[in-house]
Write an enzyme that holds these catalytic residues in place. Structure first.
Site, PDB file in Angstrom:
ATOM      1  N   ASP A  12     -89.913  33.444 -60.425  1.00 32.29           N
ATOM      2  CA  ASP A  12     -90.017  32.012 -60.713  1.00 32.29           C
ATOM      3  C   ASP A  12     -89.161  31.637 -61.922  1.00 32.29           C
ATOM      4  O   ASP A  12     -89.063  32.415 -62.879  1.00 32.29           O
ATOM      5  CB  ASP A  12     -91.475  31.645 -60.972  1.00 32.29           C
ATOM      6  CG  ASP A  12     -91.749  30.161 -60.828  1.00 32.29           C
ATOM      7  OD1 ASP A  12     -90.870  29.433 -60.336  1.00 32.29           O
ATOM      8  OD2 ASP A  12     -92.837  29.716 -61.226  1.00 32.29           O
ATOM      9  N   ARG A  16     -85.522  25.894 -63.559  1.00 29.87           N
ATOM     10  CA  ARG A  16     -85.733  25.520 -64.962  1.00 29.87           C
ATOM     11  C   ARG A  16     -84.697  26.171 -65.868  1.00 29.87           C
ATOM     12  O   ARG A  16     -84.235  25.574 -66.846  1.00 29.87           O
ATOM     13  CB  ARG A  16     -87.151  25.903 -65.398  1.00 29.87           C
ATOM     14  CG  ARG A  16     -88.215  24.912 -64.938  1.00 29.87           C
ATOM     15  CD  ARG A  16     -89.608  25.417 -65.267  1.00 29.87           C
ATOM     16  NE  ARG A  16     -90.001  26.512 -64.392  1.00 29.87           N
ATOM     17  CZ  ARG A  16     -90.904  27.426 -64.703  1.00 29.87           C
ATOM     18  NH1 ARG A  16     -91.474  27.417 -65.893  1.00 29.87           N
ATOM     19  NH2 ARG A  16     -91.232  28.368 -63.848  1.00 29.87           N
ATOM     20  N   ARG A  25     -79.266  23.140 -60.499  1.00 28.83           N
ATOM     21  CA  ARG A  25     -80.294  24.103 -60.112  1.00 28.83           C
ATOM     22  C   ARG A  25     -79.726  25.271 -59.308  1.00 28.83           C
ATOM     23  O   ARG A  25     -80.189  26.409 -59.435  1.00 28.83           O
ATOM     24  CB  ARG A  25     -81.386  23.397 -59.291  1.00 28.83           C
ATOM     25  CG  ARG A  25     -82.310  22.515 -60.123  1.00 28.83           C
ATOM     26  CD  ARG A  25     -83.315  21.792 -59.229  1.00 28.83           C
ATOM     27  NE  ARG A  25     -84.118  22.706 -58.450  1.00 28.83           N
ATOM     28  CZ  ARG A  25     -85.228  23.297 -58.890  1.00 28.83           C
ATOM     29  NH1 ARG A  25     -85.664  23.064 -60.109  1.00 28.83           N
ATOM     30  NH2 ARG A  25     -85.916  24.105 -58.115  1.00 28.83           N
ATOM     31  N   HIS A  29     -80.195  29.733 -59.122  1.00 33.49           N
ATOM     32  CA  HIS A  29     -80.422  30.619 -57.976  1.00 33.49           C
ATOM     33  C   HIS A  29     -79.345  31.704 -57.904  1.00 33.49           C
ATOM     34  O   HIS A  29     -79.635  32.859 -57.572  1.00 33.49           O
ATOM     35  CB  HIS A  29     -80.454  29.807 -56.678  1.00 33.49           C
ATOM     36  CG  HIS A  29     -81.591  28.826 -56.620  1.00 33.49           C
ATOM     37  ND1 HIS A  29     -82.893  29.200 -56.843  1.00 33.49           N
ATOM     38  CD2 HIS A  29     -81.611  27.485 -56.364  1.00 33.49           C
ATOM     39  CE1 HIS A  29     -83.682  28.131 -56.732  1.00 33.49           C
ATOM     40  NE2 HIS A  29     -82.927  27.087 -56.456  1.00 33.49           N
ATOM     41  N   LEU A 124     -86.229  53.980 -52.005  1.00 37.11           N
ATOM     42  CA  LEU A 124     -86.977  52.748 -52.228  1.00 37.11           C
ATOM     43  C   LEU A 124     -86.913  51.831 -51.015  1.00 37.11           C
ATOM     44  O   LEU A 124     -85.864  51.714 -50.368  1.00 37.11           O
ATOM     45  CB  LEU A 124     -86.397  52.013 -53.443  1.00 37.11           C
ATOM     46  CG  LEU A 124     -87.012  50.650 -53.775  1.00 37.11           C
ATOM     47  CD1 LEU A 124     -88.386  50.822 -54.404  1.00 37.11           C
ATOM     48  CD2 LEU A 124     -86.088  49.844 -54.694  1.00 37.11           C
TER      49      LEU A 124
END
Length: 224
Positions: A12, A16, A25, A29, A124
Protein backbone atom coordinates in the site's frame (compact mmCIF):
# COMPACT_ATOMS: atom_id res chain seq x y z
CA UNK A 1 12.55 -20.16 16.52
CA UNK A 2 9.74 -19.31 14.11
CA UNK A 3 10.20 -19.73 10.40
CA UNK A 4 8.45 -17.29 8.08
CA UNK A 5 7.63 -19.93 5.48
CA UNK A 6 4.80 -17.92 3.93
CA UNK A 7 5.04 -14.13 3.88
CA UNK A 8 2.13 -12.09 2.49
CA UNK A 9 2.41 -8.37 1.82
CA UNK A 10 -0.28 -5.74 1.26
CA UNK A 11 1.67 -3.29 -0.89
CA UNK A 12 0.00 0.00 0.00
CA UNK A 13 1.06 3.58 -0.62
CA UNK A 14 2.10 3.85 -4.27
CA UNK A 15 -0.34 6.67 -5.07
CA UNK A 16 0.42 8.64 -1.91
CA UNK A 17 4.15 8.27 -2.51
CA UNK A 18 3.75 9.80 -5.97
CA UNK A 19 1.56 12.63 -4.73
CA UNK A 20 4.01 13.49 -1.94
CA UNK A 21 6.76 13.58 -4.56
CA UNK A 22 4.74 15.88 -6.80
CA UNK A 23 4.32 13.16 -9.42
CA UNK A 24 1.38 11.46 -11.11
CA UNK A 25 -0.02 8.40 -9.32
CA UNK A 26 1.17 6.11 -12.11
CA UNK A 27 4.78 6.98 -11.23
CA UNK A 28 4.14 5.52 -7.80
CA UNK A 29 3.00 2.24 -9.35
CA UNK A 30 6.12 2.14 -11.52
CA UNK A 31 8.32 2.69 -8.46
CA UNK A 32 6.39 0.03 -6.58
CA UNK A 33 6.99 -2.53 -9.32
CA UNK A 34 10.74 -2.10 -8.85
CA UNK A 35 10.36 -2.84 -5.14
CA UNK A 36 8.48 -6.05 -5.99
CA UNK A 37 11.56 -7.23 -7.88
CA UNK A 38 13.91 -6.33 -5.00
CA UNK A 39 11.77 -7.99 -2.33
CA UNK A 40 11.19 -11.13 -4.42
CA UNK A 41 14.91 -11.50 -5.15
CA UNK A 42 15.72 -11.05 -1.44
CA UNK A 43 13.17 -13.66 -0.38
CA UNK A 44 14.46 -16.13 -2.96
CA UNK A 45 17.82 -16.12 -1.14
CA UNK A 46 16.29 -16.96 2.26
CA UNK A 47 15.92 -20.71 2.64
CA UNK A 48 13.25 -20.29 5.33
CA UNK A 49 10.86 -18.48 2.98
CA UNK A 50 8.90 -20.84 0.76
CA UNK A 51 6.14 -18.56 -0.54
CA UNK A 52 5.78 -14.81 -1.01
CA UNK A 53 2.26 -13.59 -1.78
CA UNK A 54 1.85 -9.98 -2.91
CA UNK A 55 -1.48 -8.14 -3.12
CA UNK A 56 -1.15 -6.62 -6.58
CA UNK A 57 -4.74 -5.95 -7.75
CA UNK A 58 -7.86 -6.56 -5.70
CA UNK A 59 -11.44 -7.21 -6.77
CA UNK A 60 -12.19 -3.74 -5.39
CA UNK A 61 -9.48 -1.99 -7.41
CA UNK A 62 -11.77 -1.92 -10.46
CA UNK A 63 -13.47 1.03 -8.73
CA UNK A 64 -10.42 3.20 -9.37
CA UNK A 65 -10.37 5.73 -12.26
CA UNK A 66 -10.49 3.98 -15.63
CA UNK A 67 -7.19 5.42 -16.85
CA UNK A 68 -5.39 4.27 -13.70
CA UNK A 69 -6.80 0.75 -14.06
CA UNK A 70 -5.75 0.64 -17.71
CA UNK A 71 -2.25 1.74 -16.73
CA UNK A 72 -2.06 -0.92 -14.02
CA UNK A 73 -3.01 -3.61 -16.53
CA UNK A 74 -0.27 -2.47 -18.94
CA UNK A 75 2.25 -2.21 -16.12
CA UNK A 76 1.41 -5.73 -14.92
CA UNK A 77 1.89 -7.20 -18.38
CA UNK A 78 5.18 -5.37 -18.85
CA UNK A 79 6.36 -6.42 -15.39
CA UNK A 80 5.67 -10.09 -16.07
CA UNK A 81 7.39 -10.04 -19.45
CA UNK A 82 10.43 -8.22 -18.07
CA UNK A 83 10.70 -10.26 -14.89
CA UNK A 84 10.56 -13.70 -16.45
CA UNK A 85 14.36 -13.58 -16.67
CA UNK A 86 14.56 -12.62 -12.99
CA UNK A 87 12.25 -15.47 -12.00
CA UNK A 88 14.35 -18.00 -13.88
CA UNK A 89 17.67 -16.61 -12.66
CA UNK A 90 16.52 -16.88 -9.04
CA UNK A 91 14.70 -20.23 -9.36
CA UNK A 92 11.35 -18.57 -8.55
CA UNK A 93 8.08 -20.23 -9.50
CA UNK A 94 5.27 -17.83 -10.42
CA UNK A 95 1.84 -18.94 -9.19
CA UNK A 96 -0.84 -16.22 -9.45
CA UNK A 97 -3.97 -16.31 -7.32
CA UNK A 98 -7.31 -14.66 -8.04
CA UNK A 99 -9.83 -14.73 -10.88
CA UNK A 100 -7.84 -13.60 -13.91
CA UNK A 101 -10.71 -14.23 -16.34
CA UNK A 102 -11.64 -10.54 -16.08
CA UNK A 103 -8.35 -9.49 -17.67
CA UNK A 104 -7.67 -8.98 -21.38
CA UNK A 105 -6.82 -12.03 -23.48
CA UNK A 106 -3.30 -10.66 -23.96
CA UNK A 107 -2.70 -10.29 -20.22
CA UNK A 108 -4.20 -13.70 -19.48
CA UNK A 109 -1.87 -15.22 -22.07
CA UNK A 110 1.16 -13.51 -20.52
CA UNK A 111 0.19 -14.70 -17.04
CA UNK A 112 -0.15 -18.28 -18.24
CA UNK A 113 3.11 -18.16 -20.20
CA UNK A 114 5.14 -16.95 -17.22
CA UNK A 115 3.44 -19.53 -15.00
CA UNK A 116 4.26 -22.33 -17.43
CA UNK A 117 7.84 -21.24 -18.09
CA UNK A 118 8.64 -21.10 -14.35
CA UNK A 119 6.75 -24.29 -13.42
CA UNK A 120 10.00 -26.26 -13.16
CA UNK A 121 11.54 -23.85 -10.62
CA UNK A 122 11.69 -25.40 -7.16
CA UNK A 123 12.81 -22.43 -5.06
CA UNK A 124 10.63 -19.59 -3.80
CA UNK A 125 7.01 -19.47 -4.97
CA UNK A 126 5.93 -15.91 -5.79
CA UNK A 127 2.17 -15.44 -5.89
CA UNK A 128 0.76 -12.20 -7.23
CA UNK A 129 -2.83 -11.72 -6.07
CA UNK A 130 -4.54 -10.56 -9.28
CA UNK A 131 -8.22 -9.60 -9.32
CA UNK A 132 -8.17 -11.21 -5.90
CA UNK A 133 -10.48 -10.85 -2.91
CA UNK A 134 -10.75 -13.35 -0.06
CA UNK A 135 -14.56 -13.31 -0.13
CA UNK A 136 -14.51 -14.06 -3.85
CA UNK A 137 -11.90 -16.79 -3.36
CA UNK A 138 -13.98 -18.53 -0.68
CA UNK A 139 -17.16 -18.27 -2.75
CA UNK A 140 -15.43 -19.76 -5.78
CA UNK A 141 -14.07 -22.57 -3.62
CA UNK A 142 -17.53 -23.26 -2.20
CA UNK A 143 -18.99 -23.41 -5.71
CA UNK A 144 -16.36 -25.96 -6.71
CA UNK A 145 -17.61 -28.19 -3.88
CA UNK A 146 -21.36 -27.62 -4.13
CA UNK A 147 -21.99 -30.85 -6.01
CA UNK A 148 -20.25 -32.89 -3.33
CA UNK A 149 -22.69 -35.20 -1.55
CA UNK A 150 -21.60 -35.14 2.08
CA UNK A 151 -20.07 -32.93 4.72
CA UNK A 152 -17.40 -30.55 3.45
CA UNK A 153 -14.32 -30.67 5.65
CA UNK A 154 -11.92 -27.85 6.45
CA UNK A 155 -9.23 -29.64 4.43
CA UNK A 156 -11.51 -29.92 1.39
CA UNK A 157 -12.35 -26.22 1.43
CA UNK A 158 -8.72 -25.29 1.96
CA UNK A 159 -7.64 -27.38 -1.02
CA UNK A 160 -10.29 -25.72 -3.20
CA UNK A 161 -8.94 -22.23 -2.50
CA UNK A 162 -6.54 -20.44 -4.84
CA UNK A 163 -3.87 -20.76 -2.16
CA UNK A 164 -4.01 -23.57 0.39
CA UNK A 165 -0.87 -22.57 2.31
CA UNK A 166 -1.37 -20.92 5.70
CA UNK A 167 0.26 -17.52 6.10
CA UNK A 168 2.86 -17.04 8.83
CA UNK A 169 3.51 -13.33 8.48
CA UNK A 170 1.40 -10.53 6.96
CA UNK A 171 2.99 -7.15 6.36
CA UNK A 172 1.04 -4.05 5.36
CA UNK A 173 2.86 -0.92 4.25
CA UNK A 174 1.37 2.57 4.04
CA UNK A 175 0.16 3.05 7.61
CA UNK A 176 -3.32 1.52 7.49
CA UNK A 177 -4.08 -1.34 9.88
CA UNK A 178 -6.53 -3.65 8.16
CA UNK A 179 -6.44 -6.79 6.00
CA UNK A 180 -8.60 -5.39 3.17
CA UNK A 181 -10.10 -8.74 2.13
CA UNK A 182 -6.69 -10.40 1.73
CA UNK A 183 -6.09 -14.11 2.47
CA UNK A 184 -8.65 -14.16 5.28
CA UNK A 185 -8.88 -17.96 5.48
CA UNK A 186 -5.14 -18.54 5.23
CA UNK A 187 -4.29 -15.84 7.80
CA UNK A 188 -6.26 -17.23 10.74
CA UNK A 189 -3.09 -17.42 12.85
CA UNK A 190 -0.77 -15.11 10.92
CA UNK A 191 1.31 -12.57 12.79
CA UNK A 192 0.49 -9.03 11.60
CA UNK A 193 3.04 -6.26 11.11
CA UNK A 194 2.06 -2.74 10.02
CA UNK A 195 4.50 -0.09 8.89
CA UNK A 196 4.01 3.56 7.95
CA UNK A 197 6.54 3.15 5.16
CA UNK A 198 4.94 3.66 1.75
CA UNK A 199 5.52 0.69 -0.55
CA UNK A 200 7.98 2.41 -2.96
CA UNK A 201 10.17 3.23 0.08
CA UNK A 202 9.98 -0.29 1.56
CA UNK A 203 13.40 -1.95 1.60
CA UNK A 204 14.90 -5.36 2.15
CA UNK A 205 16.50 -3.92 5.31
CA UNK A 206 13.07 -3.16 6.80
CA UNK A 207 11.79 -6.56 5.72
CA UNK A 208 14.75 -8.24 7.40
CA UNK A 209 14.03 -6.37 10.65
CA UNK A 210 10.37 -7.45 10.55
CA UNK A 211 11.37 -11.07 10.01
CA UNK A 212 13.79 -10.91 12.94
CA UNK A 213 11.01 -9.57 15.19
CA UNK A 214 8.65 -12.25 13.90
CA UNK A 215 11.10 -14.96 14.89
CA UNK A 216 11.03 -13.76 18.51
CA UNK A 217 7.25 -14.14 18.87
CA UNK A 218 5.86 -17.08 20.82
CA UNK A 219 3.19 -18.50 18.53
CA UNK A 220 0.65 -20.54 20.49
CA UNK A 221 -2.06 -21.19 17.88
CA UNK A 222 -4.76 -21.11 20.56
CA UNK A 223 -2.79 -23.28 23.00
CA UNK A 224 -0.49 -22.41 25.90
Amino acid sequence: MNRARHIAIIMDGNGRWAELSGKKRVKGHEAGAKVVKEITTFCSKDEDIERLTLYAFSTENWKRPRLEVEFLMKLLEKYLKDELITYLANNVRFEPIGDTRAFSKSLQKTIQRVKQETAHCDGLIQSLALNYGAHDEILRAANKLKEYDGDITEEMLSNALDCKDSVDLIIRTGGDKRLSNFLLWQSAYAELFFTDTLWPDFTTIELEKIIKNFKKIQRRFGGL
